[in-house]
Design an enzyme around this catalytic site. Structure first.
Site, mmCIF file in Angstrom:
data_model
loop_
_atom_site.group_PDB
_atom_site.id
_atom_site.type_symbol
_atom_site.label_atom_id
_atom_site.label_comp_id
_atom_site.label_asym_id
_atom_site.label_seq_id
_atom_site.Cartn_x
_atom_site.Cartn_y
_atom_site.Cartn_z
ATOM 1 N N THR A 1 47.813 32.520 14.497
ATOM 2 C CA THR A 1 46.406 32.146 14.566
ATOM 3 C C THR A 1 45.777 32.032 13.178
ATOM 4 O O THR A 1 46.200 32.731 12.245
ATOM 5 C CB THR A 1 45.638 33.212 15.383
ATOM 6 N N ASP A 2 44.740 31.195 13.082
ATOM 7 C CA ASP A 2 44.013 31.085 11.805
ATOM 8 C C ASP A 2 43.272 32.381 11.472
ATOM 9 O O ASP A 2 42.843 32.580 10.332
ATOM 10 C CB ASP A 2 43.042 29.895 11.827
ATOM 11 N N GLU A 3 43.134 33.266 12.473
ATOM 12 C CA GLU A 3 42.385 34.512 12.221
ATOM 13 C C GLU A 3 43.077 35.411 11.208
ATOM 14 O O GLU A 3 42.454 36.331 10.678
ATOM 15 C CB GLU A 3 42.144 35.274 13.528
ATOM 16 N N TYR B 1 43.064 42.757 16.470
ATOM 17 C CA TYR B 1 43.840 41.605 16.974
ATOM 18 C C TYR B 1 44.458 40.817 15.823
ATOM 19 O O TYR B 1 45.672 40.608 15.768
ATOM 20 C CB TYR B 1 42.954 40.684 17.825
ATOM 21 N N LYS C 1 48.415 40.247 14.688
ATOM 22 C CA LYS C 1 49.054 38.920 14.591
ATOM 23 C C LYS C 1 49.627 38.724 13.179
ATOM 24 O O LYS C 1 50.700 38.158 13.010
ATOM 25 C CB LYS C 1 48.055 37.808 14.921
ATOM 26 N N ARG D 1 29.389 40.904 17.793
ATOM 27 C CA ARG D 1 30.742 41.496 17.758
ATOM 28 C C ARG D 1 30.890 42.281 16.452
ATOM 29 O O ARG D 1 30.453 41.809 15.396
ATOM 30 C CB ARG D 1 31.751 40.343 17.820
HETATM 31 P P1 NAD Z 1 46.472 34.414 26.845
HETATM 32 O O1 NAD Z 1 45.859 35.757 26.695
HETATM 33 O O2 NAD Z 1 45.800 33.391 27.700
HETATM 34 O O3 NAD Z 1 47.963 34.561 27.375
HETATM 35 C C1 NAD Z 1 48.828 35.556 26.908
HETATM 36 C C2 NAD Z 1 50.017 35.628 27.862
HETATM 37 O O4 NAD Z 1 50.951 36.586 27.333
HETATM 38 C C3 NAD Z 1 49.661 36.097 29.269
HETATM 39 O O5 NAD Z 1 50.305 35.293 30.235
HETATM 40 C C4 NAD Z 1 50.172 37.528 29.319
HETATM 41 O O6 NAD Z 1 50.560 37.950 30.623
HETATM 42 C C5 NAD Z 1 51.370 37.439 28.379
HETATM 43 N N1 NAD Z 1 51.720 38.742 27.795
HETATM 44 C C6 NAD Z 1 50.875 39.647 27.221
HETATM 45 N N2 NAD Z 1 51.567 40.723 26.828
HETATM 46 C C7 NAD Z 1 52.865 40.503 27.144
HETATM 47 C C8 NAD Z 1 54.053 41.241 26.969
HETATM 48 N N3 NAD Z 1 54.051 42.478 26.408
HETATM 49 N N4 NAD Z 1 55.223 40.714 27.394
HETATM 50 C C9 NAD Z 1 55.244 39.482 27.978
HETATM 51 N N5 NAD Z 1 54.150 38.754 28.188
HETATM 52 C C10 NAD Z 1 52.968 39.239 27.759
HETATM 53 O O7 NAD Z 1 46.657 33.878 25.360
HETATM 54 P P2 NAD Z 1 46.520 32.385 24.779
HETATM 55 O O8 NAD Z 1 45.105 32.125 24.450
HETATM 56 O O9 NAD Z 1 47.291 31.458 25.637
HETATM 57 O O10 NAD Z 1 47.288 32.587 23.389
HETATM 58 C C11 NAD Z 1 48.706 32.449 23.338
HETATM 59 C C12 NAD Z 1 49.165 32.709 21.911
HETATM 60 O O11 NAD Z 1 48.541 31.805 21.019
HETATM 61 C C13 NAD Z 1 48.813 34.114 21.412
HETATM 62 O O12 NAD Z 1 49.906 34.572 20.639
HETATM 63 C C14 NAD Z 1 47.583 33.891 20.525
HETATM 64 O O13 NAD Z 1 47.542 34.844 19.499
HETATM 65 C C15 NAD Z 1 47.871 32.506 19.973
HETATM 66 N N6 NAD Z 1 46.682 31.691 19.638
HETATM 67 C C16 NAD Z 1 45.692 31.497 20.551
HETATM 68 C C17 NAD Z 1 44.615 30.660 20.229
HETATM 69 C C18 NAD Z 1 43.504 30.399 21.213
HETATM 70 O O14 NAD Z 1 42.508 29.750 20.841
HETATM 71 N N7 NAD Z 1 43.597 30.829 22.456
HETATM 72 C C19 NAD Z 1 44.575 30.025 18.976
HETATM 73 C C20 NAD Z 1 45.611 30.275 18.062
HETATM 74 C C21 NAD Z 1 46.673 31.093 18.407
HETATM 75 O O1 DAU Z 2 40.948 31.152 15.995
HETATM 76 C C1 DAU Z 2 41.957 31.377 16.929
HETATM 77 C C2 DAU Z 2 41.568 32.498 17.853
HETATM 78 O O2 DAU Z 2 40.557 31.985 18.717
HETATM 79 C C3 DAU Z 2 42.736 33.042 18.666
HETATM 80 O O3 DAU Z 2 43.648 33.629 17.789
HETATM 81 C C4 DAU Z 2 42.257 34.056 19.701
HETATM 82 O O4 DAU Z 2 43.339 34.456 20.516
HETATM 83 C C5 DAU Z 2 41.200 33.407 20.567
HETATM 84 O O5 DAU Z 2 40.705 34.327 21.502
HETATM 85 C C6 DAU Z 2 40.073 32.870 19.686
HETATM 86 O O6 DAU Z 2 39.334 33.957 19.058
HETATM 87 P P1 DAU Z 2 37.737 33.936 18.935
HETATM 88 O O7 DAU Z 2 37.281 35.318 18.750
HETATM 89 O O8 DAU Z 2 37.297 32.903 17.969
HETATM 90 O O9 DAU Z 2 37.391 33.365 20.429
HETATM 91 P P2 DAU Z 2 36.306 33.825 21.508
HETATM 92 O O10 DAU Z 2 36.336 32.772 22.575
HETATM 93 O O11 DAU Z 2 36.454 35.235 21.899
HETATM 94 O O12 DAU Z 2 34.941 33.677 20.705
HETATM 95 C C7 DAU Z 2 34.564 32.452 20.099
HETATM 96 C C8 DAU Z 2 33.239 32.672 19.398
HETATM 97 O O13 DAU Z 2 32.224 32.874 20.391
HETATM 98 C C9 DAU Z 2 33.200 33.908 18.530
HETATM 99 O O14 DAU Z 2 32.400 33.651 17.396
HETATM 100 C C10 DAU Z 2 32.528 34.972 19.405
HETATM 101 C C11 DAU Z 2 31.590 34.149 20.258
HETATM 102 N N1 DAU Z 2 31.342 34.668 21.624
HETATM 103 C C12 DAU Z 2 32.410 34.972 22.411
HETATM 104 C C13 DAU Z 2 32.229 35.461 23.688
HETATM 105 C C14 DAU Z 2 33.404 35.836 24.552
HETATM 106 C C15 DAU Z 2 30.029 34.790 22.105
HETATM 107 O O15 DAU Z 2 29.071 34.467 21.392
HETATM 108 N N2 DAU Z 2 29.856 35.249 23.368
HETATM 109 C C16 DAU Z 2 30.898 35.618 24.176
HETATM 110 O O16 DAU Z 2 30.645 36.081 25.333
#
Ligand code: NAD
Ligand code: DAU
Length: 339
Positions: A125-127, A153, A157, A276
């Protein structure tokens, strides 16, 4: 070619499985998922009976189970999506983030060393780069930006990324790492900003914006992320990190207002709640490397992607309603009751 996709019952992993099964009908795709609160088996129902697809319920921290699966499947490629992924949950309870995201990654890479592999890909992730200031729009995250994490988190990562790269250097494991910006699209769990706001707006519930809502995220349609991963696992250079993002920066408040507009809901639903802890201000990816080396560019414009996403949540109400009615509700109460 056999590909193990970990975390494939979650948001991006499931989209990646659909993408791969369609594009490579001769590949065998094995989904390994623990089915935590974020994993939803019903998502995979359309492919469950496909002969070249297998689902295995397994924790990536379960060394014996993972080794057994490698013995059975002899995979060529591992794409590791499995993670605890929600920043707010990591602030509440970091422990499971360290276990799954760091130790689980270690187990998968040990299995790769033991059984041999063509490619281990770590979905990151970019985080891991921390955040950028709002008053320096000229700054972007490149692959050389120092790791500087803010939350448990992102720290977990970053730990996993460093471990993956260390396994490349120390053991010669064929590893790649990608760092993507915020994804949106179908099957996004309704605790994250966009699906939460869509679901709440559809139920005429308050839309909880953290602080003033001025934080900026760089949004990418999930299918564009899947296409980038496909290119990296097949053509990316071993030992390299690739940033993925589409120069699509948006303020949270503007996204929430856009969702209200698209759904014909009043902005009076917007409720500003406590911020947050340690909230990152701005993320912005420079995708020059993946664009120059692998020819990747994002295809879906935000204006189209958000419409498609909202349409999907309208057409698939039962998918997210089932989630909201279950365990998620307790979490939701804890998170927002005193905000
Ligand atoms: P998600 O939370 O929707 O899905 C995570 C999945 O992993 C779930 O199906 C969960 O059951 C499974 N899981 C969790 N712990 C596990 C374990 N111990 N063993 C096996 N399976 C397990 O997450 P997502 O948003 O689809 O993100 C997927 C990946 O991409 C993550 O690694 C996250 O860090 C990365 N990522 C997400 C975003 C985003 O915007 N969502 C952006 C950049 C990177
Ligand atoms: O940048 C990549 C990341 O993006 C991934 O690595 C993470 O897994 C994914 O969850 C996401 O993280 P963020 O913290 O950016 O996403 P989230 O949807 O939780 O929040 C997006 C923005 O919105 C953040 O600035 C917090 C804000 N927010 C979020 C929630 C859930 C609110 O203002 N209200 C809310 O209820």
């Amino acid at each position: 070619m056999t590909v193990i996709v970990t975390g494939g019952a979650g948001f991006i992993g499931s989209n990646f499985i659909f993408y791969m099964l369609k594009k490579y009908p001769d590949y065998r795709i094995v989904c390994l998922d623990k089915l935590t609160y974020a994993g939803n088996l019903s998502t995979l129902e359309p492919v469950m009976n496909q002969p070249n697809f297998r689902f295995v319920r397994l924790d990536i921290c379960d060394r014996e189970g993972v080794y057994r699966l490698f013995e059975e499947e002899k995979p060529d490629i591992i794409v590791n999506f499995a993670a605890e992924s929600h920043v707010d949950r990591s602030i509440e309870n970091p422990d499971i983030f360290l276990k799954t995201n760091i130790l689980g990654t270690g187990v998968l890479m040990d299995a790769c060393r033991k059984y041999g592999i063509r490619r281990y890909h770590q979905v990151s992730t970019d985080e891991v780069y921390g955040d950028l200031p709002l008053d320096r729009p000229d700054l972007f995250f490149t692959e050389e930006t120092p790791i500087h994490t803010s939350s448990p988190y992102s720290s977990s990562k970053a730990g996993a990324d460093l471990l993956a790269l260390a396994y490349h250097r120390t053991y010669g494991l064929p590893v790649t790492v990608s760092r993507c910006s915020n994804n949106y699209g179908p099957y996004h769990f309704p605790e994250k900003l966009i699906p939460l706001m869509i679901a709440n707006a559809l139920q005429d519930k308050p839309l909880p914006v953290y602080g003033e809502g001025l934080n900026v995220r760089d949004w990418l349609y999930v299918e564009d992320h899947c296409k980038a991963l496909d290119l990296i696992i097949h053509s990316g250079r071993e030992g390299e990190v690739y940033n993925i993002g589409g120069h699509n920066e948006m303020r949270n408040i503007d996204i929430v207002k856009l969702i209200c507009k698209e759904l014909g809901k009043p902005e009076s639903l917007i409720t500003h709640v406590a911020d947050r802890k340690g909230h990152d201000m701005r993320y912005a990816i420079d995708p020059t490397k993946i664009s120059n080396e692998l020819g990747w560019t994002p295809e879906t414009k935000f204006a189209d992607g958000i419409k498609k996403t909202i349409r999907w949540y309208l057409d698939n109400r039962s998918w997210w309603e089932t989630i909201i009615n279950g365990e998620y509700r307790d979490y939701y109460e804890r998170m927002y009751a005193n905000r």
